[in-house]
Write a protein that holds these residues in place. Structure first.
Motif, PDB file in Angstrom:
ATOM      1  N   VAL A 145      32.770  38.644  48.648  1.00 35.93           N
ATOM      2  CA  VAL A 145      32.392  37.269  48.326  1.00 35.93           C
ATOM      3  C   VAL A 145      33.081  36.251  49.236  1.00 35.93           C
ATOM      4  O   VAL A 145      32.837  35.049  49.118  1.00 35.93           O
ATOM      5  CB  VAL A 145      32.713  36.940  46.850  1.00 35.93           C
ATOM      6  CG1 VAL A 145      31.799  37.714  45.920  1.00 35.93           C
ATOM      7  CG2 VAL A 145      34.178  37.206  46.540  1.00 35.93           C
ATOM      8  N   GLU A 177      31.196  32.780  43.678  1.00 38.11           N
ATOM      9  CA  GLU A 177      30.333  31.988  44.547  1.00 38.11           C
ATOM     10  C   GLU A 177      29.983  30.639  43.938  1.00 38.11           C
ATOM     11  O   GLU A 177      29.773  29.654  44.664  1.00 38.11           O
ATOM     12  CB  GLU A 177      29.055  32.777  44.850  1.00 38.11           C
ATOM     13  CG  GLU A 177      29.304  33.988  45.743  1.00 38.11           C
ATOM     14  CD  GLU A 177      28.034  34.720  46.101  1.00 38.11           C
ATOM     15  OE1 GLU A 177      27.014  34.498  45.416  1.00 38.11           O
ATOM     16  OE2 GLU A 177      28.057  35.506  47.065  1.00 38.11           O
ATOM     17  N   ARG A 197      36.781  40.896  47.266  1.00 46.14           N
ATOM     18  CA  ARG A 197      35.663  41.636  46.681  1.00 46.14           C
ATOM     19  C   ARG A 197      35.647  41.446  45.172  1.00 46.14           C
ATOM     20  O   ARG A 197      36.684  41.584  44.516  1.00 46.14           O
ATOM     21  CB  ARG A 197      35.737  43.121  47.049  1.00 46.14           C
ATOM     22  CG  ARG A 197      35.647  43.338  48.557  1.00 46.14           C
ATOM     23  CD  ARG A 197      35.552  44.795  48.949  1.00 46.14           C
ATOM     24  NE  ARG A 197      35.353  44.944  50.391  1.00 46.14           N
ATOM     25  CZ  ARG A 197      34.172  44.891  50.996  1.00 46.14           C
ATOM     26  NH1 ARG A 197      33.078  44.720  50.260  1.00 46.14           N
ATOM     27  NH2 ARG A 197      34.069  45.026  52.301  1.00 46.14           N
ATOM     28  N   GLU A 228      30.675  38.421  41.143  1.00 41.34           N
ATOM     29  CA  GLU A 228      30.233  37.814  42.398  1.00 41.34           C
ATOM     30  C   GLU A 228      29.718  36.396  42.146  1.00 41.34           C
ATOM     31  O   GLU A 228      30.054  35.458  42.879  1.00 41.34           O
ATOM     32  CB  GLU A 228      29.143  38.678  43.029  1.00 41.34           C
ATOM     33  CG  GLU A 228      28.615  38.144  44.347  1.00 41.34           C
ATOM     34  CD  GLU A 228      27.562  39.070  44.936  1.00 41.34           C
ATOM     35  OE1 GLU A 228      27.089  38.757  46.056  1.00 41.34           O
ATOM     36  OE2 GLU A 228      27.208  40.086  44.304  1.00 41.34           O
TER      37      GLU A 228
END
Length: 267
Positions: free
Chosen positions: A178, A236, A168, A232
């Protein structure tokens, strides 16, 4: 060299006098990010016991033959202080373990391995002695006092346990999921954990990324999650990691520049 910690799972363990089983798991210190023990699968001759081996007692793995040498005899391994298979490892147990194997305490000193640069330098030059296995006393007679308030706190995480934990991003609060923890990358000389391998795959796309452990803020048993201060978007959009490719200095430089951190420490 930096390597996957999951890779040696299942490797045959060779003591100085015989084969002793297979590599079953590793226990990771999630405060200092070091591999403290290898868990040996010796159920064919030591059933019901969790058998631990310190990195100080491990030789250089034979990656091609999938063998992991252990600098102990079968008898020395059998004389380790008994620990129930499902029992946690306490500091008291570690003191008894060190006494049995002539090892210094890694928690004393300023470095990752106390006053020693690497586990391989912790072994005494003389051969490890064999004597009846010490029990784990309720009040150990030791020059290294243990605070009763912290003695039973467990900071060792099983690699098998944390594999699959949610990752996370965004620190505290409602951190966004994520991905999942797939593996960890370690320095196989110092047995220091350097990166988490995060699987961010979302069908039909498949992608793994590396997350420096310096960015990890918490590992939570209850929620089965790892939290990171990285955002995040950072996780990613991080450079893709190919497990088939070695983690080299150039890859590390790119990664740390991406996260806006000083480059990874060497050695």
């Amino acid at each position: 060299m930096l390597r996957s910690l999951a890779e040696p799972e299942g490797y045959r363990l060779h003591a100085t006098d015989d084969e002793i089983g297979r590599c079953r798991d590793f226990l990771i210190d999630d405060q200092q990010w070091a591999v403290r023990y290898m868990v040996a699968d010796t159920r064919t001759w030591l059933p019901g016991r969790k058998v631990l081996v310190s990195p100080a007692q491990l030789g250089t793995p034979d990656w091609a033959a999938q063998r992991l040498p252990v600098a102990m005899t079968r008898e020395q391994l059998e004389q380790s202080p008994p620990l129930d298979e499902d029992a946690p490892v306490s500091r008291r147990y570690e003191q008894a373990f060190n006494t049995a194997h002539g090892l210094p305490a890694y928690w004393l000193g300023s470095g990752l391995w106390g006053d020693y640069p690497a586990p391989s330098t912790m072994m005494a030059p003389q051969e490890m002695y064999i004597e009846p296995a010490p029990t784990v006393p309720e009040e150990p007679d030791t020059a290294e006092p243990v605070d009763p308030a912290v003695d039973d706190r467990v900071h060792l995480r099983s690699l098998r346990e944390i594999t699959g934990y949610d990752v996370r991003a965004g620190g505290d609060g409602e951190a966004a999921k994520v991905g999942r923890l797939k593996d960890v990358i370690v320095d196989d000389e110092r047995w220091a954990v350097r990166y988490l391998v995060v699987d961010t795959s979302r069908l039909p796309f498949s992608k793994q990324v590396l997350l420096p452990v310096e960015l990890v803020t918490d590992v939570d048993w209850a929620s089965r999650s790892v939290r990171t201060e990285a955002t995040e978007a950072q996780v990613e959009e991080a450079p893709a990691f190919d497990p088939a490719e070695p983690v080299n200095a150039r890859m590390e430089a790119v990664l740390y520049d991406y996260y806006g951190r000083a480059h990874a420490r060497v050695g």
